[in-house]
Design a protein around this motif. Structure first.
Motif, PDB file in Angstrom:
ATOM      1  N   ALA A 177      68.792 -19.575 -38.576  1.00 12.86           N
ATOM      2  CA  ALA A 177      67.398 -19.169 -38.394  1.00 12.86           C
ATOM      3  C   ALA A 177      66.573 -20.276 -37.754  1.00 12.86           C
ATOM      4  N   THR A 178      66.919 -21.526 -38.039  1.00 12.14           N
ATOM      5  CA  THR A 178      66.092 -22.631 -37.556  1.00 12.14           C
ATOM      6  C   THR A 178      66.873 -23.701 -36.791  1.00 12.14           C
TER       7      THR A 178
ATOM      8  N   ALA B 159      65.447 -22.037 -28.783  1.00 12.09           N
ATOM      9  CA  ALA B 159      64.118 -21.517 -29.115  1.00 12.09           C
ATOM     10  C   ALA B 159      63.258 -21.549 -27.866  1.00 12.09           C
TER      11      ALA B 159
ATOM     12  N   ARG C 295      64.235 -17.057 -31.326  1.00 12.20           N
ATOM     13  CA  ARG C 295      63.410 -17.983 -32.096  1.00 12.20           C
ATOM     14  C   ARG C 295      62.234 -18.314 -31.185  1.00 12.20           C
TER      15      ARG C 295
ATOM     16  N   LEU D  71      58.327 -20.131 -30.732  1.00 11.93           N
ATOM     17  CA  LEU D  71      57.310 -21.060 -31.216  1.00 11.93           C
ATOM     18  C   LEU D  71      56.063 -20.843 -30.367  1.00 11.93           C
TER      19      LEU D  71
ATOM     20  N   THR E  44      63.086 -15.781 -35.840  1.00 16.73           N
ATOM     21  CA  THR E  44      62.230 -16.820 -36.397  1.00 16.73           C
ATOM     22  C   THR E  44      61.004 -16.983 -35.516  1.00 16.73           C
TER      23      THR E  44
ATOM     24  N   GLY F  65      57.450 -19.652 -35.092  1.00 14.41           N
ATOM     25  CA  GLY F  65      56.764 -20.862 -35.526  1.00 14.41           C
ATOM     26  C   GLY F  65      55.370 -20.885 -34.940  1.00 14.41           C
TER      27      GLY F  65
ATOM     28  N   TRP G 271      61.982 -15.281 -40.309  1.00 11.72           N
ATOM     29  CA  TRP G 271      61.722 -16.573 -40.933  1.00 11.72           C
ATOM     30  C   TRP G 271      60.532 -17.215 -40.246  1.00 11.72           C
TER      31      TRP G 271
ATOM     32  N   ILE H 140      57.993 -20.627 -39.547  1.00  5.61           N
ATOM     33  CA  ILE H 140      57.760 -22.069 -39.554  1.00  5.61           C
ATOM     34  C   ILE H 140      56.268 -22.258 -39.290  1.00  5.61           C
TER      35      ILE H 140
ATOM     36  N   LEU I 250      66.135 -26.109 -30.992  1.00 12.62           N
ATOM     37  CA  LEU I 250      65.342 -26.334 -32.196  1.00 12.62           C
ATOM     38  C   LEU I 250      66.248 -26.756 -33.328  1.00 12.62           C
TER      39      LEU I 250
ATOM     40  N   CYS J 281      65.289 -27.451 -37.257  1.00 14.51           N
ATOM     41  CA  CYS J 281      64.244 -27.473 -38.273  1.00 14.51           C
ATOM     42  C   CYS J 281      64.908 -27.200 -39.618  1.00 14.51           C
TER      43      CYS J 281
ATOM     44  N   ALA K  79      60.717 -30.550 -37.894  1.00 13.05           N
ATOM     45  CA  ALA K  79      61.171 -29.775 -36.741  1.00 13.05           C
ATOM     46  C   ALA K  79      61.304 -30.698 -35.534  1.00 13.05           C
TER      47      ALA K  79
END
Length: 158
Positions: free
Chosen positions: A21-22, A26, A52, A54, A91, A93, A119, A121, A136, A138, A153
């Motif tokens: 997931a992290t 990303a 993922r 961000l 995910t 963020g 998920w 962040i 990524l 994290c 992260a």
């Protein structure tokens, strides 16, 4: 003063989070809207299942530069959270202390994301990060039964 909110009585705890997931590819997306992250802006990025993401907003360049808490930070709207759930991203963020707004869409955004098994962040400072593809890493502290945990992260440009 705010009290602690539990979004799901039997929700997943941080110790059940898969490392996938992290850790991995990303995408940093720079959001132009200064109020919230909305579906109309997200649609142009052709977001794919399992991504993922961000989100870099004015939060990184303005609100991390002060010790004062900013109540009008850019957040993910409930509609955008539901959209991300339908796309089935893995995910997300954000570059401030909450995915949901202080005055609007706080619990609703959390419930939409967590209910879609996305998920989260929170608390990223992306001021010196350009939009683009990254690796990524994290890793949250593995706290048994906890809904969240501190993490560090790291992004490596691809």
């Amino acid at each position: 003063m705010h009290r602690y909110i539990s979004f799901f009585q039997d929700g997943k705890s941080i110790d059940t989070m898969p490392l996938s997931a992290t850790i991995g590819r990303a995408r940093v997306i720079e959001i132009q809207d200064t109020e919230s992250i909305k579906v109309a802006e997200l649609e142009q990025y052709r977001i794919q299942m399992g991504e993922r993401l961000l989100f870099k907003t004015i939060n990184s360049t303005q609100y991390w530069q002060t010790d004062a808490f900013e109540k009008n930070f850019v957040f993910i709207s409930q509609e955008a959270a539901e959209y991300l759930g339908k796309v089935r991203v893995q995910t997300i963020g954000v570059d401030y202390l909450s995915v949901g707004g202080y005055f609007k869409d706080g619990p609703e955004t959390h419930r939409a994301l967590l209910g879609a098994s996305i998920w989260i962040i929170e608390g990223l400072n992306l001021a010196s990060v350009a939009a683009g593809e990254y690796e990524l890493i994290c890793l949250p502290v593995k706290l048994t039964g906890s809904e969240g945990a501190p993490a560090r992260a790291i992004l490596k440009k691809l």
